[in-house]
Design a protein around this motif. Structure first.
Motif, PDB file in Angstrom:
ATOM      1  N   TYR A 140       0.826  -1.210   0.000  1.00 25.90           N
ATOM      2  CA  TYR A 140       0.000   0.000   0.000  1.00 25.90           C
ATOM      3  C   TYR A 140       0.859   1.259   0.000  1.00 25.90           C
ATOM      4  O   TYR A 140       0.439   2.302  -0.509  1.00 25.90           O
TER       5      TYR A 140
ATOM      6  N   SER B 247       0.421   3.968  -2.963  1.00 28.10           N
ATOM      7  CA  SER B 247       0.072   5.352  -2.633  1.00 28.10           C
ATOM      8  C   SER B 247       1.175   6.344  -3.003  1.00 28.10           C
ATOM      9  O   SER B 247       0.974   7.556  -2.943  1.00 28.10           O
TER      10      SER B 247
ATOM     11  N   LYS C 139      -5.296  -4.322  -4.300  1.00 24.71           N
ATOM     12  CA  LYS C 139      -5.931  -3.364  -3.410  1.00 24.71           C
ATOM     13  C   LYS C 139      -6.845  -4.037  -2.377  1.00 24.71           C
ATOM     14  O   LYS C 139      -7.639  -3.383  -1.741  1.00 24.71           O
TER      15      LYS C 139
END
Length: 256
Positions: free
Chosen positions: A93, A97, A255
Motif C-alpha cells: 500500500y 500510494s 488493493k
C-alpha cells in the motif's frame, strides 16, 4: 502527461537489488554448485556415451539448456517473491500510494528481477566454460534471447506473485510446471532424437522454442527455426505484458 518518475523506479530497483545482495550465497553460489553437479553427472556419465548431438559435443550441447533452466526458475522466483512479500506484509500500500505509475512500478520490480537472472545466466555460462570449450556464433543474439527470456519470465513471475495466496502457490508453478516443461523441452537432448509422435507432441511445449532459439545463438543448430523461436518468445512476452497491464487496470489482488 506526467513525467517519468525515475527516482521512484530507482528506489524500487535498489531495494530489490539490496535483497539480492543479502542472499548472494543462495542467489549465485548455489546455482554454480548445481551447474557443476550437472556437468559431473550428465557430462561424465552420459556425455562419455554420447559423443555429439547435432554435430556439437554433448557437454557443450547442454550448456544453453542449463542456462535456460536456471533463468526460467530464478526469473519466476525473483519476480514472484519481489511482489508477493510486499502484499504479504502490507507494504504494497505504501508503493501504491506513492507517486509511482503502474508501469514505473513494474519497471522497478521486473527490472531488478531481470538483472538478477541475466547475471545468473552469465555466471553459469562462465562456470560452464571451465568444464567444456564453448563457441558462441551469435553473441548479440545470445544476449538478446537471454534478456528477452529473463524479462518475459519476470513478468510471468510478477503475475504469479500477484495471483498467489500463499508460499505454496508460489512454489507450485516453478516446481511442478516450469521445471518439467524445461526438462521435456530439449534442455538435455534434441527433440529430433525422439520418435515422430513424441516430437510432434513436444512442439506444443513452449520451452522447446525458448531453448532452441538460445541454443541456435551458440552453435547455429536448433530443433526449430530461430525466427519461429523469436516469434514465440515475443508472443509470450506480449501475453505476459498484457496480463500485467490488466492487473493494474483492474487492481486485481493489489488493493484487497
Amino acid at each position: 502527461m506526467s513525467r517519468f518518475n525515475r527516482y521512484g523506479v530507482q528506489a524500487i530497483y535498489r531495494f530489490e537489488m539490496s535483497r539480492f545482495k543479502r542472499t548472494l550465497w543462495q542467489s549465485l553460489v548455489t546455482p554454480v554448485i548445481t551447474t557443476s553437479l550437472y556437468f559431473i553427472v550428465f557430462g561424465a556419465a552420459i556425455g562419455s556415451r554420447m559423443s555429439e548431438v547435432g554435430g556439437v559435443p554433448y557437454g557443450a550441447f547442454i550448456v544453453p539448456g542449463l542456462i535456460m533452466l536456471s533463468v526460467f526458475t530464478e526469473s519466476l522466483n525473483n519476480a514472484a517473491f519481489g511482489i508477493y512479500l510486499p502484499r504479504f506484509t502490507g507494504t504494497i500500500y505504501e508503493v501504491l500510494s506513492a507517486p509511482v505509475s503502474p508501469m514505473e512500478m513494474v519497471l522497478g520490480y521486473v527490472g531488478a528481477a531481470a538483472t538478477k537472472s541475466v547475471l545468473l545466466g552469465l555466471v553459469i555460462l562462465a562456470t560452464a566454460a571451465l568444464f567444456v570449450p564453448l563457441q558462441i556464433l551469435h553473441p548479440g543474439w545470445m544476449l538478446a534471447f537471454l534478456l528477452l527470456t529473463a524479462v518475459t519470465f519476470c513478468l510471468f513471475g510478477f503475475i504469479l506473485g500477484v495471483w498467489a495466496n500463499g508460499f505454496e502457490q508460489l512454489q507450485f508453478v516453478p516446481m511442478l510446471i516450469i521445471t518439467p516443461l524445461t526438462f521435456l523441452g530439449g534442455a538435455f537432448y534434441s527433440i529430433d532424437m525422439l520418435p515422430e509422435a513424441w516430437r510432434t507432441f513436444s512442439l506444443f511445449n513452449p520451452a522447446v522454442y525458448l531453448i532452441s532459439g538460445f541454443r541456435w545463438s551458440f552453435y547455429g543448430t536448433s530443433d526449430v527455426s530461430a525466427g519461429l523461436s523469436l516469434a514465440m518468445t515475443l508472443g509470450f512476452f506480449a501475453l505476459c505484458l498484457a496480463a500485467v497491464v490488466w492487473i493494474f487496470r483492474t487492481g486485481y489482488r493489489l488493493k484487497n
